[in-house]
Write a protein that holds these residues in place. Sequence first.
Motif, mmCIF file in Angstrom:
data_model
loop_
_atom_site.group_PDB
_atom_site.id
_atom_site.type_symbol
_atom_site.label_atom_id
_atom_site.label_comp_id
_atom_site.label_asym_id
_atom_site.label_seq_id
_atom_site.Cartn_x
_atom_site.Cartn_y
_atom_site.Cartn_z
ATOM 1 N N ALA B 2 0.810 -1.201 0.000
ATOM 2 C CA ALA B 2 0.000 0.000 0.000
ATOM 3 C C ALA B 2 0.846 1.253 0.000
ATOM 4 C CB ALA B 2 -0.927 -0.003 1.204
ATOM 5 N N GLY B 3 2.103 1.220 0.483
ATOM 6 C CA GLY B 3 2.916 2.425 0.545
ATOM 7 C C GLY B 3 2.560 3.242 1.766
ATOM 8 N N VAL B 4 2.090 4.478 1.541
ATOM 9 C CA VAL B 4 1.706 5.383 2.615
ATOM 10 C C VAL B 4 0.196 5.571 2.548
ATOM 11 C CG1 VAL B 4 1.980 7.662 3.623
ATOM 12 C CG2 VAL B 4 3.929 6.546 2.505
ATOM 13 N N THR B 5 -0.487 5.260 3.629
ATOM 14 C CA THR B 5 -1.949 5.333 3.680
ATOM 15 C C THR B 5 -2.376 6.351 4.719
ATOM 16 O OG1 THR B 5 -2.102 2.997 3.084
ATOM 17 C CG2 THR B 5 -4.063 4.030 4.027
ATOM 18 N N SER B 18 -11.634 18.652 18.155
ATOM 19 C CA SER B 18 -10.336 18.000 18.033
ATOM 20 C C SER B 18 -10.449 16.796 17.108
ATOM 21 C CB SER B 18 -9.827 17.549 19.400
ATOM 22 O OG SER B 18 -10.704 16.574 19.944
ATOM 23 N N MET B 19 -9.325 16.416 16.528
ATOM 24 C CA MET B 19 -9.313 15.199 15.724
ATOM 25 C C MET B 19 -7.882 14.725 15.533
ATOM 26 S SD MET B 19 -9.765 15.796 11.667
ATOM 27 C CE MET B 19 -9.493 14.035 11.496
ATOM 28 N N THR B 20 -7.773 13.495 15.078
ATOM 29 C CA THR B 20 -6.465 12.893 14.810
ATOM 30 C C THR B 20 -6.445 12.333 13.403
ATOM 31 O OG1 THR B 20 -6.165 12.290 17.131
ATOM 32 C CG2 THR B 20 -4.811 11.138 15.524
ATOM 33 N N LEU B 21 -5.392 12.677 12.673
ATOM 34 C CA LEU B 21 -5.143 12.104 11.352
ATOM 35 C C LEU B 21 -4.129 10.974 11.514
ATOM 36 C CD1 LEU B 21 -4.743 15.328 9.166
ATOM 37 C CD2 LEU B 21 -6.823 14.185 9.914
ATOM 38 N N LEU B 22 -4.411 9.875 10.812
ATOM 39 C CA LEU B 22 -3.525 8.717 10.910
ATOM 40 C C LEU B 22 -2.756 8.509 9.623
ATOM 41 C CD1 LEU B 22 -2.483 6.084 12.217
ATOM 42 C CD2 LEU B 22 -4.525 4.946 11.281
ATOM 43 N N CYS B 23 -1.475 8.237 9.761
ATOM 44 C CA CYS B 23 -0.630 7.883 8.634
ATOM 45 C C CYS B 23 0.012 6.538 8.936
ATOM 46 C CB CYS B 23 0.449 8.940 8.419
ATOM 47 S SG CYS B 23 1.619 8.537 7.108
ATOM 48 N N ALA B 24 -0.067 5.630 7.988
ATOM 49 C CA ALA B 24 0.542 4.312 8.139
ATOM 50 C C ALA B 24 1.384 4.000 6.903
ATOM 51 C CB ALA B 24 -0.535 3.246 8.328
ATOM 52 N N GLN B 25 2.589 3.472 7.143
ATOM 53 C CA GLN B 25 3.446 3.075 6.030
ATOM 54 C C GLN B 25 3.920 1.644 6.241
ATOM 55 O OE1 GLN B 25 7.021 2.655 6.333
ATOM 56 N NE2 GLN B 25 7.410 3.596 8.336
ATOM 57 N N ASP B 26 4.023 0.929 5.127
ATOM 58 C CA ASP B 26 4.396 -0.478 5.211
ATOM 59 C C ASP B 26 5.748 -0.743 4.547
ATOM 60 O OD1 ASP B 26 2.163 -1.644 2.508
ATOM 61 O OD2 ASP B 26 3.788 -0.185 2.540
ATOM 62 N N MET B 27 6.595 0.270 4.489
ATOM 63 C CA MET B 27 7.889 0.142 3.829
ATOM 64 C C MET B 27 9.047 0.094 4.820
ATOM 65 S SD MET B 27 7.078 2.795 0.710
ATOM 66 C CE MET B 27 6.224 3.956 1.776
ATOM 67 N N ASN B 28 8.714 0.033 6.115
ATOM 68 C CA ASN B 28 9.730 -0.033 7.166
ATOM 69 C C ASN B 28 10.658 1.189 7.162
ATOM 70 O OD1 ASN B 28 10.677 -1.442 9.434
ATOM 71 N ND2 ASN B 28 12.410 -2.262 8.282
ATOM 72 N N HIS B 29 10.089 2.349 6.785
ATOM 73 C CA HIS B 29 10.890 3.568 6.742
ATOM 74 C C HIS B 29 11.107 4.118 8.146
ATOM 75 C CE1 HIS B 29 9.800 4.559 2.280
ATOM 76 N NE2 HIS B 29 10.734 3.620 2.396
ATOM 77 N N GLU B 30 12.311 4.673 8.354
ATOM 78 C CA GLU B 30 12.611 5.265 9.655
ATOM 79 C C GLU B 30 11.976 6.641 9.810
ATOM 80 O OE1 GLU B 30 16.241 2.853 8.285
ATOM 81 O OE2 GLU B 30 14.908 4.355 7.403
ATOM 82 N N TYR B 31 11.972 7.401 8.725
ATOM 83 C CA TYR B 31 11.547 8.794 8.790
ATOM 84 C C TYR B 31 10.082 8.929 8.359
ATOM 85 C CZ TYR B 31 16.465 10.293 9.011
ATOM 86 O OH TYR B 31 17.776 10.508 9.376
#
Lengths: 114, 111
Positions: B2-5, B18-31
């Motif tokens: 998926a990359g960055v979702t 208030s709210m929270t945005l979620l970012c998930a990455q499946d590339m094992n990136h450090e940054y």
Amino acid sequence: AQSVSQHNHHVILSEAASLELGCNYSYGGTVNLFWYVQYPGQHLQLLLKYFSGDPLVKGIKGFEAEFIKSKFSFNLRKPSVQWSDTAEYFCAVILEWAGNKLTFGGGTRVLVKP
Amino acid sequence: NAGVTQTPKFRVLKTGQSMTLLCAQDMNHEYMYWYRQDPGMGLRLIHYSVGEGTTAKGEVPDGYNVSRLKKQNFLLGLESAAPSQTSVYFCASSRRDQPQHFGDGTRLSIL
């Protein structure tokens, strides 16, 4: 403050015309340079990058860019554009002291008329 | 792969919510990074993270908080939303000294 300047905010041209987008940065040290493209409604995609070596860099989709250190410039070019090149183009730099942080230019919207 | 979702893709808030945005990455990136994109201003860095459990301020951090409890996730929070935070928010991830990969963005409107 260090900055990245893109000279044109909007460019309109016809298919088969040549495209050149200007990018200048204001930092005298080592930089890594990038051009990203954002097609309508999509995320940013990397077109090309320069880290070191040959200052003429070839990217995807027929784009190229030339790093001219003396002019602090990294202009993007394409000899013959297509309608599908309609997008917003962003120049970005990573300064040597800034870790991996990108500094973006303001972007140039390119409209290619069919 | 998926990359960055990013979730959600769109959201409308009232001032003060208030709210929270979620970012998930499946590339094992450090940054990982959070940007906001506003017309004519390119992308501006809000906060970033160089590894799990670490965060740092970017160019425009005021009014936002972030957390990186897991390597693959980077959360952006707005504690009390203001109309000036109406924007498109992009998450990105990368390995050290490598180009960043971007998510599809979250369009946030604050009334």
